[in-house]
Design an enzyme around this catalytic site. Structure first.
Site, PDB file in Angstrom:
ATOM      1  N   GLY A   1       6.181   1.499   5.533  1.00 49.29           N
ATOM      2  CA  GLY A   1       7.679   0.036   5.095  1.00 49.29           C
ATOM      3  C   GLY A   1       7.208   0.760   3.891  1.00 49.29           C
ATOM      4  O   GLY A   1       8.773   0.810   3.320  1.00 49.29           O
ATOM      5  N   CYS A   2       6.378   1.042   3.112  1.00 48.14           N
ATOM      6  CA  CYS A   2       6.487   0.931   1.032  1.00 48.14           C
ATOM      7  C   CYS A   2       6.715   2.063   1.353  1.00 48.14           C
ATOM      8  O   CYS A   2       7.444   2.509  -0.115  1.00 48.14           O
ATOM      9  CB  CYS A   2       4.409   0.779   1.228  1.00 48.14           C
ATOM     10  SG  CYS A   2       4.226  -0.639   1.392  1.00 48.14           S
ATOM     11  N   THR A   3       6.715   2.659   2.423  1.00 53.04           N
ATOM     12  CA  THR A   3       7.001   4.748   1.490  1.00 53.04           C
ATOM     13  C   THR A   3       8.749   4.509   1.066  1.00 53.04           C
ATOM     14  O   THR A   3       9.396   4.830   1.007  1.00 53.04           O
ATOM     15  CB  THR A   3       6.859   5.721   2.402  1.00 53.04           C
ATOM     16  OG1 THR A   3       5.019   5.803   2.334  1.00 53.04           O
ATOM     17  CG2 THR A   3       7.729   7.124   2.226  1.00 53.04           C
TER      18      THR A   3
ATOM     19  N   ALA B   1       0.306  -1.097  -0.492  1.00 53.67           N
ATOM     20  CA  ALA B   1       0.106   0.248  -0.064  1.00 53.67           C
ATOM     21  C   ALA B   1       1.044   1.371   0.215  1.00 53.67           C
ATOM     22  O   ALA B   1       1.804   0.918   0.817  1.00 53.67           O
ATOM     23  CB  ALA B   1      -1.286  -0.072   1.309  1.00 53.67           C
TER      24      ALA B   1
ATOM     25  N   ALA C   1      10.071   2.018  -1.316  1.00 54.09           N
ATOM     26  CA  ALA C   1       9.226   3.037  -3.071  1.00 54.09           C
ATOM     27  C   ALA C   1      10.804   4.665  -2.645  1.00 54.09           C
ATOM     28  O   ALA C   1      10.953   4.535  -4.078  1.00 54.09           O
ATOM     29  CB  ALA C   1       8.692   3.884  -2.838  1.00 54.09           C
TER      30      ALA C   1
END
Length: 162
Positions: A46-48, A41, A51
């Site tokens: 974590g995804c930030t 998401a 990315a």
């Protein structure tokens, strides 16, 4: 059980909308190496981190002949906000139906806080110039993954090459 991809498999082709609404088709990138990574998401911690790590490494990855595509179930509008909020430079693709995630083995059963749930399995693949899977990693960690990926691909630059 979700079918997982292995090195040597043909990468399942896809056409998905990116964070600008433009379509991206994997087979149109033949002749280049492509890192395809799946994440749960946009705008989560974590995804930030993951990315931002890919975005920070994008110029050097491109110098080494790699393109990077990040795929999540988020809609293009949310991906655009994610891109703008964090200054991301990589292409973020939207798979709200989770069809591509499923075909790549990146959606299915996983453990979350000790419980078995259905969800996105954080995964990274390298597709070679001929459209075949060169590397496949499942259940990767968000933090430090790009550095590990660079080491695994022999792209680690410790200042000893120009």
């Amino acid at each position: 059980m979700t079918q997982r991809l292995s090195p040597g498999d043909v990468a399942p082709d896809f056409t998905l909308s990116d964070d600008t609404g433009a379509n991206v088709t994997l087979s149109e990138l033949r002749g280049r190496k492509v890192i395809v990574y799946f994440y749960p998401a946009a705008m989560t911690p974590g995804c930030t981190k993951q990315a931002c790590d890919f975005s920070d490494s994008l110029a050097s990855l491109r110098e080494d002949g790699y393109e990077v595509l990040g795929i999540s179930p988020d809609k293009p509008e949310k991906l655009a906000k994610f891109r703008d909020r964090d200054g991301l430079t990589l292409r973020l693709l939207s798979d709200p139906e989770k069809e591509v995630l499923t075909r790549w083995g990146a959606f299915g059963e996983k453990k979350l806080y000790g419980k078995v749930v259905q969800g996105v399995i954080r995964s990274t693949f390298v597709v070679d110039e001929d459209g075949k899977i060169a590397h496949a990693w499942y259940n990767v960690k968000a933090t430090g993954h790009v550095a590990k990926l660079r080491r695994d691909l022999g792209l680690d630059r410790n200042g000893d090459d120009a």
